[in-house]
Design a protein around this motif. Structure first.
Motif, PDB file in Angstrom:
ATOM      1  N   ARG A 319       0.972  -0.970   0.116  1.00 11.97           N
ATOM      2  CA  ARG A 319      -0.027  -0.219  -0.174  1.00 11.97           C
ATOM      3  C   ARG A 319       0.870   1.230  -0.067  1.00 11.97           C
ATOM      4  NH1 ARG A 319      -2.899   3.740   3.388  1.00 11.97           N
ATOM      5  NH2 ARG A 319      -5.039   3.468   3.475  1.00 11.97           N
ATOM      6  N   LEU A 320       0.857   2.097  -0.938  1.00 10.56           N
ATOM      7  CA  LEU A 320       1.654   3.321  -0.991  1.00 10.56           C
ATOM      8  C   LEU A 320       0.636   4.436  -1.423  1.00 10.56           C
ATOM      9  CD1 LEU A 320       3.426   3.622  -4.265  1.00 10.56           C
ATOM     10  CD2 LEU A 320       2.220   1.516  -3.725  1.00 10.56           C
ATOM     11  N   GLU A 321       1.126   5.720  -1.113  1.00 11.31           N
ATOM     12  CA  GLU A 321       0.469   6.957  -1.309  1.00 11.31           C
ATOM     13  C   GLU A 321       1.155   7.768  -2.066  1.00 11.31           C
ATOM     14  OE1 GLU A 321      -1.988  10.332   1.478  1.00 11.31           O
ATOM     15  OE2 GLU A 321      -1.801   8.382   2.247  1.00 11.31           O
ATOM     16  N   GLN A 322       0.552   8.263  -3.170  1.00  8.73           N
ATOM     17  CA  GLN A 322       1.015   9.000  -4.029  1.00  8.73           C
ATOM     18  C   GLN A 322       0.041  10.525  -4.171  1.00  8.73           C
ATOM     19  OE1 GLN A 322       1.332   6.786  -7.765  1.00  8.73           O
ATOM     20  NE2 GLN A 322       2.997   5.662  -6.988  1.00  8.73           N
ATOM     21  N   GLY A 324      -1.517  11.983  -1.964  1.00  6.46           N
ATOM     22  CA  GLY A 324      -2.855  12.048  -1.199  1.00  6.46           C
ATOM     23  C   GLY A 324      -3.673  10.702  -1.738  1.00  6.46           C
ATOM     24  N   ILE A 325      -3.379  10.034  -2.808  1.00  3.98           N
ATOM     25  CA  ILE A 325      -4.008   8.975  -3.179  1.00  3.98           C
ATOM     26  C   ILE A 325      -3.391   7.654  -3.302  1.00  3.98           C
ATOM     27  CG2 ILE A 325      -5.367   8.050  -5.277  1.00  3.98           C
ATOM     28  CD1 ILE A 325      -6.287  10.912  -4.628  1.00  3.98           C
ATOM     29  N   VAL A 326      -4.393   6.924  -2.531  1.00  2.48           N
ATOM     30  CA  VAL A 326      -3.535   5.286  -2.037  1.00  2.48           C
ATOM     31  C   VAL A 326      -3.634   4.340  -3.063  1.00  2.48           C
ATOM     32  CG1 VAL A 326      -3.971   3.405  -0.637  1.00  2.48           C
ATOM     33  CG2 VAL A 326      -4.214   5.813   0.369  1.00  2.48           C
ATOM     34  N   HIS A 327      -2.460   4.036  -3.394  1.00  2.00           N
ATOM     35  CA  HIS A 327      -2.349   2.820  -4.421  1.00  2.00           C
ATOM     36  C   HIS A 327      -2.071   1.441  -3.807  1.00  2.00           C
ATOM     37  CE1 HIS A 327      -2.172   6.669  -6.551  1.00  2.00           C
ATOM     38  NE2 HIS A 327      -2.603   5.645  -7.834  1.00  2.00           N
ATOM     39  N   TYR A 328      -2.132   0.396  -4.503  1.00  2.00           N
ATOM     40  CA  TYR A 328      -1.925  -0.835  -4.148  1.00  2.00           C
ATOM     41  C   TYR A 328      -1.344  -1.640  -5.367  1.00  2.00           C
ATOM     42  CZ  TYR A 328      -5.586  -0.045  -0.569  1.00  2.00           C
ATOM     43  OH  TYR A 328      -6.337   0.661   0.284  1.00  2.00           O
ATOM     44  N   SER A 329      -0.303  -2.330  -4.907  1.00  2.00           N
ATOM     45  CA  SER A 329       0.488  -3.264  -6.152  1.00  2.00           C
ATOM     46  C   SER A 329       0.828  -4.616  -5.147  1.00  2.00           C
ATOM     47  CB  SER A 329       1.560  -2.614  -6.515  1.00  2.00           C
ATOM     48  OG  SER A 329       2.515  -2.457  -5.486  1.00  2.00           O
ATOM     49  N   ARG A 330       1.105  -5.591  -6.144  1.00  2.00           N
ATOM     50  CA  ARG A 330       1.578  -6.829  -5.696  1.00  2.00           C
ATOM     51  C   ARG A 330       3.167  -6.575  -5.296  1.00  2.00           C
ATOM     52  NH1 ARG A 330      -0.445 -11.585  -7.974  1.00  2.00           N
ATOM     53  NH2 ARG A 330       1.113 -12.558  -6.726  1.00  2.00           N
TER      54      ARG A 330
END
Length: 330
Positions: A319-322, A324-330
């Motif tokens: 889980r990372l934030e860019q 102010g928007i949260v993103h998810y990745s493998r």
């Protein structure tokens, strides 16, 4: 009257199911009337109460009339959780005399959604934006929530019970069972004398209840739901009376099916995720494809978010934030 449609039917000794029409895909919510036995000094109790539409209110009132009752004749209204199809008419019923009861956790975490609408709307909009929901969708969402709020009348003086507490309802003891997941303060009621379980939306016959993250909810509801399914199984209930669809005879078997379903969805979600970061909104459009309406798309997003956050907590995705928007990745 000959040929009249019966609006309630007995599903266990002293318990009558009242399927009340609601404007959702479920079509009906099951409210349950608990009737005291002959000679009892206790009054009748209603479990859940639908939401305030003309059709729902009329249907519930007509079913009570079959038993010679009106809202004012009820001793208590027990609410399994704060969702509109279970709680909407609570304030109107309370105004006619019955006391409204819910789990102490739900008073703190669910009831507040209806009593502080401005703060809740702001929190909700912020969470949607943080997880990539588009501006076009957010513009329509406010109008939808205004319509829903017009159908919910929160209780003005709700009373509370606690997990594990025994309540005397219509002359019979019921044990309170807290089962967070579908709602933080979701409660079931177990009649230990015969194992009849008033299950709310904890387990449903045909579908899984929505397990979603909202701005005011616990951060990992799917973990709570798995734990609640284990708790449900351990009760050894003989019959579950759910908030929607038909009674469930194999309670443990249905709980196992629901657990397997969500683990299957977790596996499918892992397969969908890419090394390139994606927002929850983007992932939800793949996990729940098709032409869903506004409400269905909102629930699809919240359920996707719950599954993503479960996988983050398990250390299986990032889980990372860019900006102010949260993103998810493998």
């Amino acid at each position: 009257m000959a040929g009249a449609i019966q609006l309630s039917h007995q599903v266990a000794t002293g318990i009558f199911a009242i399927p009340v029409p609601i404007p959702y895909p479920f079509k009906y919510v099951n409210c349950y009337l608990l009737m005291p036995g002959p000679g009892s000094s206790d009054g009748p109790v209603l479990v859940d109460c639908a939401l305030d539409t003309a059709e729902a209110r009329a249907g519930l009132e007509a079913a009570l009339r079959e038993h010679g009752l009106g809202f004012g004749d009820l001793e208590r209204l027990i609410v399994t959780h704060h969702h509109p199809d279970h709680y909407g008419l609570a304030g109107l019923i309370e105004a006619q005399g019955p006391t409204v009861w819910m789990l102490d956790v739900e008073l703190e975490r669910g009831h507040v959604f209806w009593t502080e609408p401005e703060r809740m709307n702001q929190m909700g909009q912020a969470l949607f934006h943080q997880h990539g929901v588009t501006d076009e969708y957010l513009a329509d969402l406010g109008q939808e929530m205004t319509k829903t709020r017009s159908r919910v009348h929160p209780a003005q003086n709700p009373q509370t019970f606690r997990d594990g507490e025994t309540l005397r309802l219509a002359g019979i003891p019921y044990r309170v069972v807290w089962t967070p997941g579908h709602a933080d303060g979701h409660a079931m009621l177990l009649r230990e004398a015969d194992g009849v379980l008033l299950a709310g939306d904890q387990i449903l016959e045909r579908i899984s209840p929505n397990i979603g993250i909202w701005a005011y909810s616990y951060p990992n509801p799917l973990k709570h739901y798995f734990e609640s399914l284990e708790k449900t199984t351990a009760l050894g209930a003989s019959l579950a009376l759910p908030g929607h669809y038909r009674p469930i005879l194999d309670v443990a078997g249905r709980a196992a099916e629901l657990k397997a379903h969500h683990h299957e969805r977790l596996g499918y979600l892992l397969d969908l995720l890419k090394p390139t970061p994606q927002t929850c909104w983007q992932v939800s459009l793949e996990l729940f494809p098709g032409n869903l309406n506004l409400a269905q798309r909102r629930f699809a997003w919240s359920e996707t978010l719950a599954h993503l956050e479960y996988l983050v907590a398990e250390g299986r995705i990032k889980r990372l934030e860019q900006d102010g928007i949260v993103h998810y990745s493998r």
